[in-house]
Design an enzyme around this catalytic site. Structure first.
Site, PDB file in Angstrom:
ATOM      1  N   SER A  59       0.797  -1.198   0.000  1.00 21.35           N
ATOM      2  CA  SER A  59       0.299   0.165   0.002  1.00 21.35           C
ATOM      3  C   SER A  59       1.114   1.131   0.059  1.00 21.35           C
ATOM      4  O   SER A  59       1.767   1.408   0.891  1.00 21.35           O
ATOM      5  CB  SER A  59      -0.952   0.027   1.222  1.00 21.35           C
ATOM      6  OG  SER A  59      -1.667   1.342   1.339  1.00 21.35           O
ATOM      7  N   ARG A  60       0.826   1.932  -0.971  1.00 12.75           N
ATOM      8  CA  ARG A  60       2.076   3.122  -1.367  1.00 12.75           C
ATOM      9  C   ARG A  60       1.454   4.312  -0.373  1.00 12.75           C
ATOM     10  O   ARG A  60       2.412   5.103  -0.060  1.00 12.75           O
ATOM     11  CB  ARG A  60       2.103   3.266  -2.818  1.00 12.75           C
ATOM     12  CG  ARG A  60       2.565   2.274  -3.531  1.00 12.75           C
ATOM     13  CD  ARG A  60       3.093   2.727  -4.837  1.00 12.75           C
ATOM     14  NE  ARG A  60       3.597   1.512  -5.554  1.00 12.75           N
ATOM     15  CZ  ARG A  60       2.469   0.960  -6.385  1.00 12.75           C
ATOM     16  NH1 ARG A  60       1.410   1.373  -6.824  1.00 12.75           N
ATOM     17  NH2 ARG A  60       2.883  -0.191  -7.020  1.00 12.75           N
ATOM     18  N   VAL A  61       0.383   4.554  -0.105  1.00 10.88           N
ATOM     19  CA  VAL A  61      -0.044   5.704   0.785  1.00 10.88           C
ATOM     20  C   VAL A  61      -0.694   5.387   2.023  1.00 10.88           C
ATOM     21  O   VAL A  61      -0.520   6.509   2.799  1.00 10.88           O
ATOM     22  CB  VAL A  61      -0.904   6.774  -0.131  1.00 10.88           C
ATOM     23  CG1 VAL A  61      -0.317   7.283  -1.335  1.00 10.88           C
ATOM     24  CG2 VAL A  61      -2.109   6.013  -0.521  1.00 10.88           C
TER      25      VAL A  61
END
Ligand code: ATP
Ligand code: MG
Length: 577
Positions: free
Chosen positions: A440-442
């Protein structure tokens, strides 16, 4: 505004008036209908200084003029009198044809598989809604010099020669609170056994995504209630997180659990079913209703038996409904189940429209149709009300191949993916999240401090466990530390198993994680891990309700509470039998 005057020799029927209004892009109040028997037949449209006279009277006048001209020419140019009637016929046809070149209407020259080709509609725009015959609607998709390719949105029969009108409008669907708890088709018509939808507002299904200045950082968490995801692949409001995996690996279940978990959290949920079996979706609707989660949910349904165009527009309809709430400052969660079927529907349309096929026979703009959809999910800036749309697109892979065309496209558009693995699912690890391939990048920025701290430790332990378990398969004798990691790892993996429809609250997840990373499971056998955790949570809540509400409020553990929780944990561990 000056009214348009339409003259006719007899009263026009309601249907004729409607066609004219649509064709002229006017509403009834913009038009004055005048009856003038002298016109004999036909109609004349007068719009300011422009007049389109298609009356029989005008035809007679034209014919008289033409006859006069031909008679004159027969004398001066030597045309034989006997040829005049034929010439007259020909010229008359020209006149009539020219008149009918009333550019707002054309003729269907072919119709098959939901795609129609129309001749003569030469001023229509890309994406414009067309009316064909009396009640069929279509969407203009291909504009060429000779004809227009359009996709049919209704199942009404359309045949060769039917008249098509450009309406000057983009498709709109009803939006707003009245849709909550309802199942609608991609055009916004009710599909459940309840009264028709009477929405006061509507919205275009295509709408530009918010620009950079319109967006704010993702910083609030949207909890799924699934421990493995909230801890290790957290999702934030406004994020786009892909759920990817083979068939029957629990993709839909994760989305549905997330919707159920938004009960009483003031998040509106939209579930867009694309090309699915109607029975499966009705089961989902029932599941949501039984768990009191349908009242904050809207289901947009296009079934596998719907024509490709309807399946194609379904996610855009969902996005429009979501945007209405988002721009009103609300938080929305939208699930696209699934975009693989959406890509297939679009490929069908493109091939029927004779567009060139690219990789895997998908058209060149397949990336764009997904990116323009997913970019519409956003966290809006405070100036725009601060609403958000969180998107959970779903992609089905074939034999775990995430490097196929559509999966790689959507992976690169989204802010991370939850990768579900068939092998894990079969081995009973459900939800079958592959922690190594998921990211999950953010979302991390949206986690509470406590959750971030604890989950970082757990992630490490699981990674360590997976790495060592590969070695352990060689059967070589293992040293004690390795054995310990393997034994404890198996318990962690057991702890993150979770049945369907049983989302955990945020506090519960934090308490579970605390026990897991602080080795409270050391003396618990694997088959009693879940039982232990449930009892432990109940115990903590009962013993220290104040501490719990402080954790909920601060999202962190202060020194006093840490000591308290430590003591409660050791007490419980020694008491647990
Ligand atoms: P499809 O490819 O058909 O869309 P899917 O990947 O969406 O499948 P689901 O329909 O969500 O998968 O789940 C497949 C089956 O696994 C269902 O019968 C569901 O009840 C079961 N299942 C899903 N998640 C869990 C879970 N956490 N625990 C137990 N069973 C589960
Ligand atoms: Mg599914």
């Amino acid at each position: 505004m000056q009214k348009v005057i339409i003259k006719s020799s007899v009263e026009l029927t309601r249907e004729q008036k409607l066609k004219l209004e649509t064709g002229l892009n006017k509403v009834a109040s913009d038009i004055d209908y005048i009856i003038d028997e002298e016109l004999i037949g036909g109609i004349a449209i007068i719009d300011g200084d422009k007049t389109l006279d298609a009356t029989a009277l005008q035809d007679l006048v034209d014919m008289k003029r033409l006859t006069d001209k031909l008679v004159y020419e027969s004398m001066s140019k030597g045309i034989a009198i006997k040829d005049i009637p034929n010439l007259l016929k020909e010229r008359a046809k020209d006149i009539i044809d020219n008149k009918l070149d009333f550019k707002i209407c054309g003729k269907v020259i072919s119709a098959a598989d939901g795609v129609v080709h129309i001749d003569g509609l030469n001023n229509c725009c890309y994406g414009e809604l067309l009316l064909i015959g009396n009640d069929a609607f279509a969407l203009a998709m291909n504009l060429t010099k000779d004809s227009i390719g359009a996709i049919l949105l209704s199942s009404s029969s359309v045949g060769y020669g039917d008249t098509a009108y450009a309406t000057g409008r983009i498709i709109e669907v009803p939006v707003g609170d009245t849709l909550l708890g309802r199942v609608v088709d991609p055009l916004g018509n009710a599909l459940d056994a309840r009264p028709a939808i009477r929405a006061t507002q509507s919205r275009r299904i295509e709408f530009p995504a918010p620009g950079i200045v319109d967006r704010a950082k993702v910083k609030q968490s949207l909890s799924t209630g699934i421990l493995a995801i909230d801890a290790m692949i957290p999702i934030g409001k406004g994020q786009r997180e892909l759920i990817i995996g083979d068939r029957q690996t629990g993709k839909t279940s994760i989305a549905i659990d997330t919707i159920i978990n938004q009960r009483d959290k003031d998040v509106i949920c939209i579930y867009v079913a694309i090309g699915q079996r109607a029975a499966a979706v009705s089961k989902i609707a029932r599941t949501l209703e039984e768990r009191d989660a349908l009242k904050h949910t809207i289901i947009v349904l296009s079934t596998a038996s719907d024509a490709a165009p309807l399946q194609y527009i379904a996610p855009y309809t969902g996005a429009a409904i979501a945007e209405h709430f988002m721009y009103a400052g609300k938080d929305v969660l939208i699930v696209y189940d699934d975009l693989s079927k959406h890509a297939v529907a679009y490929r069908t349309i493109s091939l029927l429209l004779k567009r060139p096929a690219g990789r895997e026979a998908y058209p060149g703009d397949i990336f764009y149709i997904h990116s323009k959809l997913l970019e519409r999910a956003a966290k809006l800036s405070p100036e725009l009300g601060g609403g958000s749309t969180t998107a959970l697109p779903i992609i089905e892979t074939q034999a775990g191949d995430i490097s196929a065309y559509i999966p790689t496209n959507v992976i690169s558009i989204t802010d991370g993916q939850i990768y579900l693995e068939g092998e894990l699912f079969k081995a009973g690890q459900r939800p079958a999240v592959n922690v190594g391939l998921s990211v999950s990048r953010v979302g991390g920025a949206a986690q509470t401090k406590l959750m971030r701290l604890l989950s970082a430790q757990m992630r490490l332990e699981i990674a360590h466990y997976r790495e060592l378990s590969v070695f352990a398969q060689f059967g070589s004798s293992l040293d004690d530390t390795t054995k310990e990691i393997l034994v404890y790892g198996a318990k962690i993996v057991e702890a993150i198993k979770q049945p369907e429809y049983s989302p955990l609250g945020e506090l519960q997840e934090e308490i579970y994680l605390y026990a897991i990373v602080n080795k409270a499971l050391k003396n618990v056998t694997v088959n009693r891990v879940r039982e232990f955790l449930e009892a432990y949570y109940k115990y903590v809540v009962a013993q220290a309700p104040e501490m719990c509400s402080e954790i909920e409020r601060d999202g962190a553990l202060n020194d006093v509470n840490e000591q308290l929780l430590k003591k409660l944990t050791s007490d419980f561990v020694s008491a647990f039998k």
